[in-house]
Design a protein around this motif. Sequence first.
Motif, PDB file in Angstrom:
ATOM      1  N   VAL A 236     144.528  43.543   1.608  1.00 21.08           N
ATOM      2  CA  VAL A 236     143.627  42.566   0.994  1.00 21.08           C
ATOM      3  C   VAL A 236     142.772  43.309  -0.028  1.00 21.08           C
ATOM      4  CG1 VAL A 236     141.821  40.855   1.391  1.00 21.08           C
ATOM      5  CG2 VAL A 236     143.578  41.236   3.141  1.00 21.08           C
ATOM      6  N   TRP A 237     142.969  43.008  -1.299  1.00 19.55           N
ATOM      7  CA  TRP A 237     142.258  43.696  -2.379  1.00 19.55           C
ATOM      8  C   TRP A 237     141.208  42.748  -2.954  1.00 19.55           C
ATOM      9  CZ3 TRP A 237     139.731  46.955  -4.845  1.00 19.55           C
ATOM     10  CH2 TRP A 237     139.636  47.038  -6.233  1.00 19.55           C
TER      11      TRP A 237
ATOM     12  N   LYS B 200     138.337  35.945   5.623  1.00 14.04           N
ATOM     13  CA  LYS B 200     137.027  35.321   5.516  1.00 14.04           C
ATOM     14  C   LYS B 200     136.126  35.752   6.674  1.00 14.04           C
ATOM     15  CE  LYS B 200     139.069  31.149   3.443  1.00 14.04           C
ATOM     16  NZ  LYS B 200     139.148  29.671   3.508  1.00 14.04           N
ATOM     17  N   ASP B 201     134.830  35.632   6.447  1.00 15.68           N
ATOM     18  CA  ASP B 201     133.856  35.840   7.517  1.00 15.68           C
ATOM     19  C   ASP B 201     132.555  35.147   7.124  1.00 15.68           C
ATOM     20  OD1 ASP B 201     132.450  37.630   5.753  1.00 15.68           O
ATOM     21  OD2 ASP B 201     133.685  39.290   6.455  1.00 15.68           O
TER      22      ASP B 201
ATOM     23  N   SER C 189     146.962  27.108  13.233  1.00 18.42           N
ATOM     24  CA  SER C 189     147.061  26.126  12.151  1.00 18.42           C
ATOM     25  C   SER C 189     146.376  26.558  10.861  1.00 18.42           C
ATOM     26  CB  SER C 189     146.468  24.781  12.616  1.00 18.42           C
ATOM     27  OG  SER C 189     145.109  24.920  12.988  1.00 18.42           O
ATOM     28  N   ARG C 190     145.892  27.787  10.782  1.00 23.43           N
ATOM     29  CA  ARG C 190     145.248  28.214   9.540  1.00 23.43           C
ATOM     30  C   ARG C 190     146.070  29.292   8.836  1.00 23.43           C
ATOM     31  NH1 ARG C 190     140.556  30.523  13.030  1.00 23.43           N
ATOM     32  NH2 ARG C 190     140.926  32.765  13.043  1.00 23.43           N
ATOM     33  N   LYS C 191     145.857  29.395   7.549  1.00 20.63           N
ATOM     34  CA  LYS C 191     146.612  30.314   6.698  1.00 20.63           C
ATOM     35  C   LYS C 191     145.699  31.385   6.112  1.00 20.63           C
ATOM     36  CE  LYS C 191     150.241  27.666   7.226  1.00 20.63           C
ATOM     37  NZ  LYS C 191     151.358  28.075   8.103  1.00 20.63           N
ATOM     38  N   TYR C 192     144.801  31.883   6.912  1.00 23.44           N
ATOM     39  CA  TYR C 192     143.926  32.980   6.518  1.00 23.44           C
ATOM     40  C   TYR C 192     143.460  33.686   7.780  1.00 23.44           C
ATOM     41  CZ  TYR C 192     140.213  29.689   7.836  1.00 23.44           C
ATOM     42  OH  TYR C 192     139.419  28.810   8.525  1.00 23.44           O
ATOM     43  N   PHE C 193     142.959  34.889   7.604  1.00 20.08           N
ATOM     44  CA  PHE C 193     142.371  35.636   8.710  1.00 20.08           C
ATOM     45  C   PHE C 193     140.869  35.376   8.721  1.00 20.08           C
ATOM     46  CE2 PHE C 193     146.113  38.097   7.409  1.00 20.08           C
ATOM     47  CZ  PHE C 193     146.775  38.239   8.622  1.00 20.08           C
ATOM     48  N   TYR C 194     140.337  35.189   9.910  1.00 11.94           N
ATOM     49  CA  TYR C 194     138.883  35.010  10.029  1.00 11.94           C
ATOM     50  C   TYR C 194     138.320  36.135  10.893  1.00 11.94           C
ATOM     51  CZ  TYR C 194     134.243  33.137  10.660  1.00 11.94           C
ATOM     52  OH  TYR C 194     132.877  33.002  10.647  1.00 11.94           O
TER      53      TYR C 194
END
Length: 318
Positions: free
Chosen positions: A191-192, A213-214, A241-246
């Motif tokens: 992740v850049w 995200k955070d 069901s999400r397409k990102y890392f939290y």
Amino acid sequence: MGAQWSKQVERRKLISDEKKTLQDLSESSGCNFPGCDHRPADRKNWISGLNPEKLHLNQIVWPGTHDSGTHKIGIKMVSRPFAQCQSLSIYQQLALGTRLLDIRVNENRKVCHGILATYNIDVVINDVKKFISETESELIILEIRTEFGHNDPPEFEKYLEEQLGEFLIHQDDHVFQKTVAEILPKRIICVWKPQKSDPPKVGSPFWSSGYLKDNWIDTDLPATKFESNLKFLGQQQPVTSRKYFYRVENTVTPQADNPVLCVKPVTNRIRGYARLFITQCFSRNIADKLQVFSTDFIDGDFVDACVGLTWARVEGKA
């Protein structure tokens, strides 16, 4: 002078009360969650130990480190205590079980934390490549960002691709549903996050900031941060069901209006409550949303807690 002293007394009482709040919560609820007793046989290869053909990317609870490249930052016993967030090298963190690294760089490709800089990014890359060469199925999220107040290092994407290209997992929403075995032999989600340069595009070897995200809040109050972490985590979609890392950061931050400015004694106010946090996620029915869990001064027990919950998900116990 009297007003300032009174303010400090109030601050110390508030911190003491917040520490007691977490202590009382720990004593009343305990630290018990599916997988809490699980210990990986080999932390260095814990993803391999959970069967890459069964383990989906979105089942992993990623043990992360906050400000990962700071174990040698500053001058020992002088400036280091105010910026150091880890005591282990990048390689040692990975071997211990860390699977998300938080690296900040300046325009000179130096790893940094605020105004303090340490070694060149090459040190990080070489440690990552060494770890990759010694393992077969361990995936890494490598977050690299230009530190606030600095310019982006020139031609940095080109440099990263030259160094890590063969291991990079390209930006693709479908990755989240895949098993580890389906992703291999690629190993690194990079992740850049530049300050001014164009963000990575879809299909790029790099992932843009929206994929990690955070909801970081700047506080040295442990119960406040603990509850904030739970609140914001509860607002996310389930990992399936999400397409990102939290990311949830189990950390607190020294404040200028408090006499304790060294990182370790401040962050220790919350650091020991990682298992309590996971327990509370189950108590509040939000455990299916926990994904990236980061800490200062990572240790084996923190890793084991994340691996234990990951194991429970694979086994259908969570």
